[in-house]
Design a protein around this motif. Structure first.
Motif, PDB file in Angstrom:
ATOM      1  N   LEU A 135      29.896   6.611  51.946  1.00  0.00           N
ATOM      2  CA  LEU A 135      28.529   6.681  51.433  1.00  0.00           C
ATOM      3  C   LEU A 135      28.441   7.585  50.209  1.00  0.00           C
ATOM      4  CD1 LEU A 135      26.461   6.845  54.748  1.00  0.00           C
ATOM      5  CD2 LEU A 135      26.723   4.894  53.189  1.00  0.00           C
ATOM      6  N   GLU A 136      29.227   8.655  50.184  1.00  0.00           N
ATOM      7  CA  GLU A 136      29.242   9.542  49.018  1.00  0.00           C
ATOM      8  C   GLU A 136      29.755   8.815  47.783  1.00  0.00           C
ATOM      9  OE1 GLU A 136      31.606  12.854  50.150  1.00  0.00           O
ATOM     10  OE2 GLU A 136      30.209  13.577  51.675  1.00  0.00           O
ATOM     11  N   LEU A 137      30.849   8.063  47.953  1.00  0.00           N
ATOM     12  CA  LEU A 137      31.387   7.293  46.834  1.00  0.00           C
ATOM     13  C   LEU A 137      30.403   6.218  46.387  1.00  0.00           C
ATOM     14  CD1 LEU A 137      35.090   6.736  47.987  1.00  0.00           C
ATOM     15  CD2 LEU A 137      34.292   8.304  46.216  1.00  0.00           C
ATOM     16  N   ARG A 138      29.815   5.545  47.350  1.00  0.00           N
ATOM     17  CA  ARG A 138      28.909   4.446  47.018  1.00  0.00           C
ATOM     18  C   ARG A 138      27.659   4.942  46.286  1.00  0.00           C
ATOM     19  NH1 ARG A 138      28.156  -0.651  47.645  1.00  0.00           N
ATOM     20  NH2 ARG A 138      30.080  -0.913  48.837  1.00  0.00           N
ATOM     21  N   ALA A 139      27.169   6.111  46.624  1.00  0.00           N
ATOM     22  CA  ALA A 139      25.975   6.640  45.964  1.00  0.00           C
ATOM     23  C   ALA A 139      26.228   6.789  44.462  1.00  0.00           C
ATOM     24  CB  ALA A 139      25.586   7.977  46.581  1.00  0.00           C
ATOM     25  N   TRP A 140      27.377   7.369  44.087  1.00  0.00           N
ATOM     26  CA  TRP A 140      27.711   7.539  42.659  1.00  0.00           C
ATOM     27  C   TRP A 140      27.928   6.179  42.014  1.00  0.00           C
ATOM     28  CZ3 TRP A 140      31.002   6.861  38.581  1.00  0.00           C
ATOM     29  CH2 TRP A 140      30.910   7.781  37.532  1.00  0.00           C
ATOM     30  N   HIS A 141      28.600   5.298  42.746  1.00  0.00           N
ATOM     31  CA  HIS A 141      28.908   3.963  42.233  1.00  0.00           C
ATOM     32  C   HIS A 141      27.625   3.195  41.929  1.00  0.00           C
ATOM     33  CE1 HIS A 141      31.934   0.726  41.848  1.00  0.00           C
ATOM     34  NE2 HIS A 141      30.952  -0.081  42.227  1.00  0.00           N
ATOM     35  N   GLU A 142      26.677   3.221  42.840  1.00  0.00           N
ATOM     36  CA  GLU A 142      25.446   2.471  42.637  1.00  0.00           C
ATOM     37  C   GLU A 142      24.613   3.046  41.494  1.00  0.00           C
ATOM     38  OE1 GLU A 142      23.558   2.527  46.425  1.00  0.00           O
ATOM     39  OE2 GLU A 142      24.734   0.827  47.218  1.00  0.00           O
ATOM     40  N   ARG A 143      24.710   4.353  41.314  1.00  0.00           N
ATOM     41  CA  ARG A 143      23.900   4.982  40.257  1.00  0.00           C
ATOM     42  C   ARG A 143      24.491   4.775  38.867  1.00  0.00           C
ATOM     43  NH1 ARG A 143      22.081  11.397  39.887  1.00  0.00           N
ATOM     44  NH2 ARG A 143      20.965  11.205  37.894  1.00  0.00           N
ATOM     45  N   PHE A 144      25.819   4.847  38.756  1.00  0.00           N
ATOM     46  CA  PHE A 144      26.428   4.854  37.423  1.00  0.00           C
ATOM     47  C   PHE A 144      27.278   3.622  37.110  1.00  0.00           C
ATOM     48  CE2 PHE A 144      25.868   9.376  38.518  1.00  0.00           C
ATOM     49  CZ  PHE A 144      25.072   9.777  37.456  1.00  0.00           C
ATOM     50  N   VAL A 145      27.945   3.059  38.098  1.00  0.00           N
ATOM     51  CA  VAL A 145      28.870   1.961  37.824  1.00  0.00           C
ATOM     52  C   VAL A 145      28.167   0.612  37.835  1.00  0.00           C
ATOM     53  CG1 VAL A 145      30.941   0.749  38.638  1.00  0.00           C
ATOM     54  CG2 VAL A 145      30.851   3.252  38.695  1.00  0.00           C
ATOM     55  N   GLU A 146      27.396   0.336  38.870  1.00  0.00           N
ATOM     56  CA  GLU A 146      26.790  -0.989  38.988  1.00  0.00           C
ATOM     57  C   GLU A 146      25.885  -1.357  37.816  1.00  0.00           C
ATOM     58  OE1 GLU A 146      25.059  -1.440  42.840  1.00  0.00           O
ATOM     59  OE2 GLU A 146      27.025  -1.581  43.835  1.00  0.00           O
ATOM     60  N   PRO A 147      25.071  -0.419  37.274  1.00  0.00           N
ATOM     61  CA  PRO A 147      24.269  -0.804  36.107  1.00  0.00           C
ATOM     62  C   PRO A 147      25.124  -1.207  34.910  1.00  0.00           C
ATOM     63  CG  PRO A 147      23.405   1.191  37.110  1.00  0.00           C
ATOM     64  CD  PRO A 147      24.718   0.935  37.756  1.00  0.00           C
TER      65      PRO A 147
END
Length: 234
Positions: A135-147
């Motif tokens: 969940l920690e990794l996914r939070a950063w991923h969703e905020r910065f990588v997915e966009p």
């Protein structure tokens, strides 16, 4: 016709003893399996973190966040590695919970030495924490990588990886290629290999070379030392 209770009793008696009551040998096998799963989760997690860190460093140096080939490659690798970590974290959590239940079985718990019981407890805690780490990794991923992925095309070209090599390294493998020399399993485009590996179209005639976490292995790949090597596929 015999009554149902007698039939059921006969079926129970016919079952092997190992099917009726878990034993310490089963516990040891499951413990080794969970240890491997926890190691895999950690290996993939480290690779995800290294790609995230590499993206953060590049974006800090270039606030415009252009979609260069290098950035596109990192974004694609981040997405594939996180997808593999989703799988590994879930598998480790479920297996750890089952190991914990097994250790408490009436046929096992009284036979466990105190040190062994503590080992099991610690291992189960590590396995169950995998979901939180994801969940920690996914939070950063969703905020910065997915966009950025929404506007930057997915790209996979040979890449040497990031940081220093570990005993086990999570690498990205394009579809249709086999990982050599050990034919490591590929899940979601990601395999876990040792310090050296290569890929080819299936017969494992390529020459293994040093790899780093988050490397992209192709039949014409970049080694850990930046030397482009064509790996034969014939």
């Amino acid at each position: 016709m015999p009554p149902w209770p007698l039939i059921v009793a006969a079926l129970v008696v016919a079952q092997p003893a190992t099917d009726l009551a878990p034993d310490v040998d089963l516990l040891l096998r499951e413990q080794r399996r969970v240890e491997r799963l926890v190691d895999d989760e950690l290996t993939v997690r480290r690779a995800v973190a290294r790609v995230h860190n590499a993206l953060a460093i590049r974006w800090r140096a270039e606030p415009q966040k252009r979609c260069t080939t290098d950035i596109a490659s990192l974004l694609t690798r981040a997405d594939l590695l996180l997808g593999r970590h989703t799988r590994d974290a879930q598998v480790a959590r479920v297996a750890g919970a089952e190991l914990g239940r097994l250790a408490k079985a009436a046929t096992i718990a009284p036979l466990l030495a105190a040190d062994h019981a503590r080992q099991i407890t610690s291992l189960v805690a590590h396995a169950e924490a995998a979901a939180d780490r994801h969940l920690e990794l996914r939070a950063w991923h969703e905020r910065f990588v997915e966009p950025r992925l929404a506007t930057c095309p997915h790209t996979l070209t040979g890449a040497p990886g990031l940081g220093d090599a570990d005993a086990n390294n999570a690498v990205v493998v394009p579809a249709g290629l086999s990982v050599c020399p050990d034919r490591s399993a590929v899940h979601g485009g990601v395999a876990i290999v040792g310090r050296e590996a290569c890929v080819d179209a299936g017969r494992c005639v390529c020459t293994p070379h040093p790899v780093l976490p988050a490397a992209v292995l192709t039949t014409s790949t970049v080694s850990a030392f930046g030397i482009r090597e064509h790996q034969p596929t014939k």
